[in-house]
Design an enzyme around this catalytic site. Structure first.
Site, PDB file in Angstrom:
ATOM      1  N   LYS A 197       0.892  -1.142  -0.015  1.00 52.68           N
ATOM      2  CA  LYS A 197      -0.193   0.013   0.070  1.00 52.68           C
ATOM      3  C   LYS A 197       0.925   1.321   0.182  1.00 52.68           C
ATOM      4  O   LYS A 197       0.593   2.140  -0.649  1.00 52.68           O
ATOM      5  CB  LYS A 197      -0.901   0.053   1.342  1.00 52.68           C
ATOM      6  N   ARG A 235      -9.462   0.711   8.974  1.00 53.20           N
ATOM      7  CA  ARG A 235      -9.238  -0.646   9.248  1.00 53.20           C
ATOM      8  C   ARG A 235     -10.307  -1.467  10.056  1.00 53.20           C
ATOM      9  O   ARG A 235     -10.165  -2.565  10.278  1.00 53.20           O
ATOM     10  CB  ARG A 235      -8.005  -0.441  10.052  1.00 53.20           C
ATOM     11  N   ARG A 272      12.207  -5.635   5.520  1.00 57.44           N
ATOM     12  CA  ARG A 272      11.976  -4.549   5.099  1.00 57.44           C
ATOM     13  C   ARG A 272      12.829  -3.326   5.755  1.00 57.44           C
ATOM     14  O   ARG A 272      13.012  -3.763   6.955  1.00 57.44           O
ATOM     15  CB  ARG A 272      10.489  -4.105   5.431  1.00 57.44           C
ATOM     16  N   ARG A 284      11.313  -1.134  10.908  1.00 57.40           N
ATOM     17  CA  ARG A 284      10.230  -0.925  11.952  1.00 57.40           C
ATOM     18  C   ARG A 284      10.188  -1.945  13.026  1.00 57.40           C
ATOM     19  O   ARG A 284      10.256  -3.090  12.906  1.00 57.40           O
ATOM     20  CB  ARG A 284       8.824  -0.925  11.296  1.00 57.40           C
ATOM     21  N   ARG A 287      -0.346  -9.191  13.073  1.00 58.65           N
ATOM     22  CA  ARG A 287      -1.020  -8.047  12.049  1.00 58.65           C
ATOM     23  C   ARG A 287      -1.899  -8.750  11.148  1.00 58.65           C
ATOM     24  O   ARG A 287      -3.009  -8.076  10.690  1.00 58.65           O
ATOM     25  CB  ARG A 287       0.095  -6.961  11.358  1.00 58.65           C
TER      26      ARG A 287
END
Ligand code: AMP
Length: 217
Positions: A13, A88, A127, A161, A172
């Site tokens: 996203k 969400r 990431r 992160r 998540r």
């Protein structure tokens, strides 16, 4: 153009939102980025959100609705916006409808980036981001060209992160299926949802997203 980008954690996203920003001159509103900024600043919201985010859960609806409500009033949203990471939950989607109506704004499209869960664990776990310019990288799929140096700005500091580890990613994903996925049906009933295949290469996903957003002739 005002749109929502939906998709599981790791669906891309944020990456696609940056590309839509450039192609359509609209502004990306990432609630995850907003919350991380609050955590960094040590604000009361940040202090409450920090542990929840590290645990892979969603922060309370009232907290995030207030942040978005205030953010939508800023001048840079006048040319259009991309909601990345919001809504969400169903109560957030309903609150968004009420707030857009109050502000005289309308939602044009909801783009759903569809992906396989298991692939997301690997995608997210590797990431990292340039600490200076924010360019995103991945240990396996998109390493820097020169080890430890940002391809874009040459900086040598990177961040990861706190919630980008396999255990938290699974939590998540669970939150996404339980709380976020039902809102696709909410927008489907209004004919607003366009689905794209998020398992393709990044550029191919961008092509699908952009063609979904172009006015149909
Ligand atoms: P993201 O950067 O979108 O993956 O968001 C990171 C984390 O911030 C999430 O796992 C949640 O803990 C929190 N968060 C971001 N957006 C929302 C939202 N709309 N509602 C509740 N929690 C959120």
């Amino acid at each position: 153009m005002n749109l929502i980008l939906l998709g599981a954690p790791g669906a891309g996203k944020g990456t696609q939102a940056k590309r839509i920003e450039e192609a359509f001159s609209v502004v990306q509103l990432s609630t995850g980025d907003m919350l991380r900024a609050e955590v960094k600043a040590g604000s009361p919201i940040g202090r409450e959100a920090d542990a929840i985010m590290k645990g892979g859960q969603l922060v309370p609806d009232s907290m995030i609705i207030g942040l978005i409500d205030a953010r939508l009033d800023r001048d840079d949203c006048r040319g259009g916006f991309i909601l990345d990471g919001f809504p969400r939950t169903l109560p957030q989607a309903e609150a968004l409808d009420a707030m857009l109506q109050k502000k005289g704004l309308k939602l044009d499209t909801v783009v759903s980036i569809e992906v396989d869960d298991e692939a997301m664990v690997g995608r997210i776990s590797g990431r990292f981001t340039c600490a200076k310019c924010g360019e995103g990288y991945h240990d396996s799929f998109k390493p820097t060209k020169a080890a430890g140096v940002c391809d874009v700005c040459g900086a040598t500091e990177f961040t990861r992160r706190a919630d980008d580890n396999a255990e938290t990613v699974r939590k998540r994903l669970k939150a996404y299926h339980a709380q976020t996925k039902p809102i696709i049906a909410y927008y489907d009933r209004r004919g607003l949802v366009q689905r794209v295949d998020g398992m393709r290469r990044i550029d191919e996903v961008t092509e699908q997203v952009i063609s979904a957003l172009r006015p149909k002739t």
